[in-house]
Design a protein around this motif. Structure first.
Motif, PDB file in Angstrom:
ATOM      1  N   SER A   1      24.755  15.327 -34.323  1.00  0.00           N
ATOM      2  CA  SER A   1      25.016  15.242 -32.882  1.00  0.00           C
ATOM      3  C   SER A   1      26.492  14.968 -32.601  1.00  0.00           C
ATOM      4  O   SER A   1      27.072  15.521 -31.655  1.00  0.00           O
ATOM      5  CB  SER A   1      24.146  14.150 -32.246  1.00  0.00           C
TER       6      SER A   1
ATOM      7  N   THR B   1      20.295  19.907 -30.954  1.00  0.00           N
ATOM      8  CA  THR B   1      18.867  19.776 -30.635  1.00  0.00           C
ATOM      9  C   THR B   1      18.208  18.769 -31.562  1.00  0.00           C
ATOM     10  O   THR B   1      18.206  18.951 -32.791  1.00  0.00           O
ATOM     11  CB  THR B   1      18.146  21.128 -30.763  1.00  0.00           C
TER      12      THR B   1
ATOM     13  N   ILE C   1      15.576   9.502 -29.581  1.00  0.00           N
ATOM     14  CA  ILE C   1      16.232  10.195 -28.466  1.00  0.00           C
ATOM     15  C   ILE C   1      17.355   9.329 -27.902  1.00  0.00           C
ATOM     16  O   ILE C   1      18.473   9.799 -27.653  1.00  0.00           O
ATOM     17  CB  ILE C   1      15.208  10.515 -27.361  1.00  0.00           C
TER      18      ILE C   1
ATOM     19  N   ALA D   1      21.546   9.913 -28.039  1.00  0.00           N
ATOM     20  CA  ALA D   1      22.308   9.939 -26.790  1.00  0.00           C
ATOM     21  C   ALA D   1      23.447   8.932 -26.813  1.00  0.00           C
ATOM     22  O   ALA D   1      24.548   9.196 -26.314  1.00  0.00           O
ATOM     23  CB  ALA D   1      21.380   9.668 -25.609  1.00  0.00           C
TER      24      ALA D   1
ATOM     25  N   ARG E   1      26.248  17.715 -25.452  1.00  0.00           N
ATOM     26  CA  ARG E   1      25.147  18.379 -24.755  1.00  0.00           C
ATOM     27  C   ARG E   1      23.924  18.294 -25.651  1.00  0.00           C
ATOM     28  O   ARG E   1      23.774  19.060 -26.612  1.00  0.00           O
ATOM     29  CB  ARG E   1      25.494  19.839 -24.452  1.00  0.00           C
ATOM     30  N   ASN E   2      23.037  17.349 -25.355  1.00  0.00           N
ATOM     31  CA  ASN E   2      21.879  17.090 -26.194  1.00  0.00           C
ATOM     32  C   ASN E   2      20.626  17.749 -25.629  1.00  0.00           C
ATOM     33  O   ASN E   2      20.315  17.606 -24.446  1.00  0.00           O
ATOM     34  CB  ASN E   2      21.662  15.575 -26.328  1.00  0.00           C
ATOM     35  N   TRP E   3      19.937  18.470 -26.500  1.00  0.00           N
ATOM     36  CA  TRP E   3      18.652  19.086 -26.181  1.00  0.00           C
ATOM     37  C   TRP E   3      17.572  18.376 -26.994  1.00  0.00           C
ATOM     38  O   TRP E   3      17.852  17.742 -28.019  1.00  0.00           O
ATOM     39  CB  TRP E   3      18.651  20.568 -26.536  1.00  0.00           C
ATOM     40  N   PHE E   4      16.324  18.513 -26.543  1.00  0.00           N
ATOM     41  CA  PHE E   4      15.213  17.902 -27.292  1.00  0.00           C
ATOM     42  C   PHE E   4      14.159  18.955 -27.588  1.00  0.00           C
ATOM     43  O   PHE E   4      13.771  19.731 -26.714  1.00  0.00           O
ATOM     44  CB  PHE E   4      14.577  16.753 -26.504  1.00  0.00           C
TER      45      PHE E   4
ATOM     46  N   ALA F   1      13.241  11.982 -22.946  1.00  0.00           N
ATOM     47  CA  ALA F   1      14.310  12.978 -23.088  1.00  0.00           C
ATOM     48  C   ALA F   1      15.068  13.152 -21.784  1.00  0.00           C
ATOM     49  O   ALA F   1      16.306  13.230 -21.768  1.00  0.00           O
ATOM     50  CB  ALA F   1      13.722  14.306 -23.559  1.00  0.00           C
TER      51      ALA F   1
ATOM     52  N   ASN G   1      19.015  14.608 -21.653  1.00  0.00           N
ATOM     53  CA  ASN G   1      18.821  15.923 -22.251  1.00  0.00           C
ATOM     54  C   ASN G   1      18.579  16.944 -21.137  1.00  0.00           C
ATOM     55  O   ASN G   1      17.694  16.753 -20.299  1.00  0.00           O
ATOM     56  CB  ASN G   1      17.629  15.909 -23.202  1.00  0.00           C
ATOM     57  N   ASP G   2      19.336  18.041 -21.118  1.00  0.00           N
ATOM     58  CA  ASP G   2      19.180  19.013 -20.029  1.00  0.00           C
ATOM     59  C   ASP G   2      18.266  20.171 -20.390  1.00  0.00           C
ATOM     60  O   ASP G   2      17.917  20.969 -19.534  1.00  0.00           O
ATOM     61  CB  ASP G   2      20.548  19.555 -19.597  1.00  0.00           C
TER      62      ASP G   2
END
Length: 445
Positions: A160, A171, A180, A184, A191-194, A212, A217-218
């Motif tokens: 990350s 991700t 999570i 973060a 830019r964190n995704w899950f 998330a 997370n976006d």
């Protein structure tokens, strides 16, 4: 015969000059010495000629030097294999059954021919793009991977943070070994995704979705190709468990990799950060927690529940790509789980042009992402040319992680970025938007 060594005598006859050395007999038909240009006449080399050539460097054995010497992902893989015990390395490196799918996926990228344009201004190469409504400095992100701190103790934190520094998405997997919230906190500006596996217990799924969203997370990436576990035979042979079992075999294997075991034993115990504590085989875990009864109705529930971007990972047919978009997906990931589920599954790179053609016909603006088999920046450029909006790397990033922690992941991204820039310049394009299917030809096999 005795050879006598004469003492040093300053008045002795001086050593012959280069011009005094008899020339070797010239081969028949060769030009005479007098006819040769001066640069081709033989002479005794002088120290002043040799000195600039003798640039001997002091050997460097540090991790940083070792990583810098790696110029390809395959070389990072070689380092990773030397530094990582067999069970976690094989978990990363292996695939299902006879591993046919993985070999075919990699072969697919080899079976292409680039078609370069000439006389273009490529003095400046722009690798930036936009994915799911936000900019990315490179057209590649880090895919979700489970048990990542087993590969190397820095695990998800290294991934990350490297992604944050590179300006690309990262991700986190449901089966990650960092939570999570911790990811973060480790990469607050990333830019964190899950990635989500829908559980049979919908309340547990909803809890993860809410966490998330709260952590910023976006994008939610739901994986749909794991109704049951694939037959990952390397893991079976290695007795792969979570946490690792200290058998005689693993202890002997660890004796050759003391740094890995030192890091493993002196950091926080390995657990599934998003799950309750679990002990057992990987396959048993997947079979016990994932729902083989999932339908498109569950995707509708997820679309209603999640307010950010929704991506469906594990698409392997054109029909399914179209259908998940009809059910609200903002994007698809063409993926066969890295060849780790169904052996002889469709190859995402081969499927890509058909999906792009279908989305164009439907006037769909859903994003097309691709993973599986990517091992170079040239692979990424080829995927973009054939219609992908974005790519994801799993194994390639894990090889870097195992080779050198955070610095190894950084090196992975540096190698890929340099590869992409060079490939695009040689193709005669300076921006991602200039890549078209005309730049790539699929060779028949």
């Amino acid at each position: 015969m005795t050879h006598t060594i004469q003492p040093n005598n300053p008045e002795a006859t001086p050593a012959p000059d280069a011009t005094d050395i008899p020339a070797a007999p010239a081969p028949a038909g060769a030009p005479s010495s007098s006819a040769l240009p001066a640069a081709l006449k033989r002479r005794v080399p002088k120290y002043s000629d040799l000195a600039p050539l003798m640039q001997f460097k002091k050997p460097e054995f540090s991790r940083a030097a070792r990583l810098q010497r790696a110029s390809t992902i395959w070389e990072l893989r070689d380092i990773a294999k030397r530094r990582t015990p067999k069970a976690p390395f094989d978990y990363t490196d292996g695939a299902a059954e006879e591993e046919i799918t993985l070999r075919r996926a990699r072969q697919a990228f080899l079976d292409i021919e680039f078609r370069p344009g000439i006389l273009r201004n490529v003095s400046s190469i722009d690798l930036s793009t936009e994915i799911l409504g936000k900019p990315s400095r490179l057209p590649v992100g880090i895919a979700p991977t489970g048990f990542t701190r087993m590969m190397q103790s820095e695990g998800e934190y290294a991934g990350s943070q490297a992604a944050e520094a590179a300006g690309i998405p990262y991700t986190l997997s449901t089966m990650g070994t960092a939570s999570i919230e911790d990811v973060a906190q480790a990469a607050p500006n990333g830019r964190n995704w899950f990635q989500l596996y829908l559980w049979t217990d919908r309340d547990r799924s909803l809890e993860l979705i809410e966490r998330a969203a709260k952590a910023g997370n976006d994008t939610l990436m739901v994986t749909v190709d794991t109704a049951v576990a694939g037959a990952r035979l390397r893991d079976v042979r290695n007795g792969m468990t979570i946490p690792p079992a200290l058998t005689l075999k693993t202890v002997l294997d660890a004796s050759y990799r003391p740094a890995w075991w030192f890091n493993f034993l002196t950091h926080e115990p390995l657990t599934f950060a998003s799950l309750s504590r679990y002990t057992g085989t990987v396959a048993d875990l997947i079979n016990s927690m994932f729902d083989p009864t999932l339908t498109f109705g569950d995707l509708d529930w997820l679309r209603e529940t999640w307010k950010g971007k929704l991506v469906v990972k594990g698409i392997q047919t054109v029909e399914d790509a179209r259908k998940v978009v009809d059910h609200g997906a903002d994007g698809v990931v063409l993926s066969n789980h890295g060849g780790r589920q169904l052996d002889r599954a469709p190859i995402p790179f081969h499927l890509l042009p058909e999906v792009r053609q279908a989305f164009t016909a439907d006037n769909s603006d859903a994003a097309i992402m691709l993973d599986t088999g990517i091992m170079s920046g040239a692979d990424i450029v080829a995927a973009l040319a054939l219609g992908a909006d974005f790519t994801l790397i799993g194994r390639a990033y894990l090889y870097g992680l195992m080779a050198g922690g955070r610095a190894g992941v950084d090196r992975t991204l540096q190698i890929l970025e340099k590869d992409m820039a060079r490939t695009m310049a040689l193709l005669g394009v300076s921006r991602i938007s200039e890549l078209t299917p005309d730049h790539v030809r699929l060779l028949p096999r």
